[in-house]
Design an enzyme around this catalytic site. Structure first.
Site, PDB file in Angstrom:
ATOM      1  N   SER A 123      23.343  71.134   3.754  1.00 51.30           N
ATOM      2  CA  SER A 123      22.920  71.536   2.414  1.00 51.30           C
ATOM      3  C   SER A 123      22.352  72.945   2.403  1.00 51.30           C
ATOM      4  O   SER A 123      22.164  73.526   1.335  1.00 51.30           O
ATOM      5  CB  SER A 123      21.846  70.566   1.892  1.00 51.30           C
ATOM      6  OG  SER A 123      20.699  70.600   2.730  1.00 51.30           O
ATOM      7  N   HIS A 144      29.428  68.414   0.917  1.00 56.95           N
ATOM      8  CA  HIS A 144      28.001  68.214   0.641  1.00 56.95           C
ATOM      9  C   HIS A 144      27.803  67.081  -0.352  1.00 56.95           C
ATOM     10  O   HIS A 144      27.974  67.252  -1.553  1.00 56.95           O
ATOM     11  CB  HIS A 144      27.376  69.514   0.116  1.00 56.95           C
ATOM     12  CG  HIS A 144      25.906  69.378  -0.155  1.00 56.95           C
ATOM     13  ND1 HIS A 144      25.270  70.037  -1.187  1.00 56.95           N
ATOM     14  CD2 HIS A 144      24.945  68.642   0.469  1.00 56.95           C
ATOM     15  CE1 HIS A 144      23.994  69.713  -1.178  1.00 56.95           C
ATOM     16  NE2 HIS A 144      23.772  68.865  -0.184  1.00 56.95           N
ATOM     17  N   GLU A 156      30.032  68.599  -3.339  1.00 64.55           N
ATOM     18  CA  GLU A 156      30.420  70.006  -3.301  1.00 64.55           C
ATOM     19  C   GLU A 156      31.371  70.205  -2.124  1.00 64.55           C
ATOM     20  O   GLU A 156      31.001  69.938  -0.971  1.00 64.55           O
ATOM     21  CB  GLU A 156      29.190  70.902  -3.137  1.00 64.55           C
ATOM     22  CG  GLU A 156      28.277  70.903  -4.349  1.00 64.55           C
ATOM     23  CD  GLU A 156      27.030  71.747  -4.154  1.00 64.55           C
ATOM     24  OE1 GLU A 156      26.656  72.484  -5.084  1.00 64.55           O
ATOM     25  OE2 GLU A 156      26.412  71.659  -3.068  1.00 64.55           O
ATOM     26  N   ASN A 194      22.019  74.023  -5.213  1.00 61.77           N
ATOM     27  CA  ASN A 194      20.773  74.530  -4.653  1.00 61.77           C
ATOM     28  C   ASN A 194      20.573  76.025  -4.893  1.00 61.77           C
ATOM     29  O   ASN A 194      19.475  76.533  -4.727  1.00 61.77           O
ATOM     30  CB  ASN A 194      20.698  74.226  -3.156  1.00 61.77           C
ATOM     31  CG  ASN A 194      20.296  72.785  -2.897  1.00 61.77           C
ATOM     32  OD1 ASN A 194      19.562  72.190  -3.674  1.00 61.77           O
ATOM     33  ND2 ASN A 194      20.782  72.222  -1.812  1.00 61.77           N
TER      34      ASN A 194
END
Length: 504
Positions: A123, A144, A156, A194
């Site tokens: 991540s 991910h 992802e 993120n």
């Protein structure tokens, strides 16, 4: 390439929470699954844990007993990497350390075939850097998943610099065949979620650090006005302050300490004190048994004004005019070319948060952005110490007459929801401009990955393409550190709608 055939074995290396979750997803989809962990006995323990979760799925009637038994028969813990030789996909979910992941993947390359798809669930690390240690880096991708992997739909699919398109496509189609919602993105710090989500936490912490509002009030405004599922303080307590701060630091460092991603000193103090959130019993909030949850600041009842004068249409807050009339407050309209405000009987002005501070004006109360002013149950107001008490009371009473709770915060430019949404839009637009992902995939990622009520581009279309840039411009005038400087991409995005001057 299409999705992996269900007869193709899938392996997961690393059997912690994420590894188990990914293995369960592949298993329920119909693949034979191998589990490997470097620590003796953990793969067997993980298989037992997955089996127990399958039992619970049967109890909840989400799986039949026959499907559970077939899945258990396809699940096999193994004690050595050599047992993964015939796997078509190996996903590593080991310690978030570059050297550990690279060493593992080099060992895997000595075992699996050259067309085996290798993937990382990282991540925070660079997919390109992890894959740089491989002999055949073209078949390496990021997959991910979000925790808990069996429940959350988003995956992802991250292409590193050397990833071959055909392998990225195979990974994407496989995730979709597993019932997930994949989004494709380039290898960038934080990927999509993120990266774009950093302001949600950062701006809440900044409001707190400036003593503009306490955590309970900020969280309540984000939920009840902004439409977010959870506020930033309660969400980071759930995630873990150490985990959330680690991601923030990783993104900040990876962007060469870009001021827009600067970590929070207040959060650092929490981590240093061991107050990591729910898992330690204390974070921003006290989660120990019997502890009382602090209440958000809510203003005492005030009388509504007899009338308001609407100068302009209030822009993104235009639906307020209908609500005010429905509440029995007279609305007197006045055409103003530059007007987007309400004038109160005492002469004070009520203005939608625009990035400026109340102290810059004689008698102004700002009100925050809402996802839906009709549905919102709370509205934040902001003013400085020189704002008249009458103006504050009339503004408070007006929103209370609309059935809203009112939280009065300090003189915070951009307030809470508005500055957060503006910065999220800016980072999203910049990510698309730099080829990280498409607008559609960014919106999908933010809605599914962090449960935002709208994707950044959906929000921008609702507010107007120039809205975020205009608000950030004003904030940048006050704080010229660069934190609020709108990106070139956002400027170009707004100008692409024709919002520009006729002549230089």
């Amino acid at each position: 390439m299409t999705a992996l055939d269900l007869s193709s074995p899938v392996a997961v290396v690393g059997t912690g929470t994420m590894g188990q979750g990914i293995a369960q997803v592949a298993l329920v989809a119909g693949h034979p699954v191998r589990l490997y962990d470097a620590v003796d006995g953990r793969a067997r323990q993980a298989a037992d844990a997955i089996g127990a979760r399958l039992d619970r799925l049967v109890e909840k009637e989400r799986l039949t007993a026959a499907e559970r038994d077939a899945a258990r028969a396809r699940l096999r813990p193994v004690g050595e990497l050599a047992a993964l030789a015939d796997c078509a996909l190996v996903v590593e979910a080991v310690l978030e350390r570059l050297d550990v992941k690279q060493e593992l993947l080099r060992a895997l390359e000595d075992v699996v075939s050259d067309d085996c798809l290798l993937a990382t669930n990282t991540s925070s690390l660079s997919v390109t850097a992890i894959g740089g240690a491989l002999r055949v880096p073209g078949r390496f991708v990021g997959l991910h998943f979000f925790n808990p992997a069996p429940l959350l739909p988003l995956v992802e699919v991250v292409s590193g610099f050397a990833t071959d398109v055909s392998y990225a496509t195979r990974a994407y189609e496989t995730a979709r065949a597993w019932g997930k919602t994949p989004v494709a993105c380039a290898d960038t710090p934080g990927f999509i979620v993120n990266r774009v989500a950093r302001p949600f936490y950062a701006e809440a912490f900044a409001v707190y650090e400036s003593q503009g509002a306490d955590p309970a009030t900020v969280d309540a405004v984000l939920r009840e006005s902004g439409g977010f599922r959870m506020g930033a303080f309660e969400l980071t307590d759930l995630i873990g302050q150490d985990v959330n701060e680690s991601v923030t630091h990783s993104v900040w460092r990876s962007f060469f300490q870009d001021v827009r991603f600067t970590p929070s000193l207040a959060q650092r103090r929490l981590v240093e004190s061991g107050r990591l959130g729910r898992k330690t019993g204390h974070g921003w909030y006290d989660h120990r048994e019997g502890a009382e949850r602090p209440e958000p600041h809510t203003a005492e009842p005030a009388e509504p004004p007899a009338y308001v004068v609407a100068e302009g249409d209030l822009g993104p807050a235009s639906e307020l005019l209908a609500l005010i009339r429905e509440a029995g407050v007279e609305v007197r309209e006045k055409d103003e070319d530059d007007g987007t405000r309400l004038v109160l009987p005492g002469g004070g002005q009520l203005v939608l948060a625009d990035g400026q501070a109340s102290v810059e004006f004689s008698d102004v109360v700002y009100f925050d952005l809402a996802l839906d002013y009709r549905a919102a149950t709370r509205i934040a107001l902001s003013h400085c110490q020189d704002t008249s008490a009458r103006t504050v009371a009339e503004a408070t009473g007006l929103f209370q007459a609309l059935g809203k709770k009112v939280s009065v915060i300090g003189d915070v430019p951009g307030m809470i929801v508005a500055r957060t949404v503006a910065r999220i839009i800016d980072l999203a637009v910049e990510a698309v401009a730099k080829g990280v992902a498409t607008e559609e995939d960014v919106d999908t990622a933010m809605r599914l990955g962090v449960n935002y009520p709208l994707g950044p581009f959906e929000w921008s279309r609702r507010l107007g393409r120039g809205w975020a840039g205009a608000l950030l411009d004003e904030m940048h005038e006050i704080d010229q550190s660069g934190r609020y400087a709108p990106s070139l991409a956002l400027y170009q995005y707004a100008c692409a709608t024709g919002e520009r001057e006729d002549t230089p």
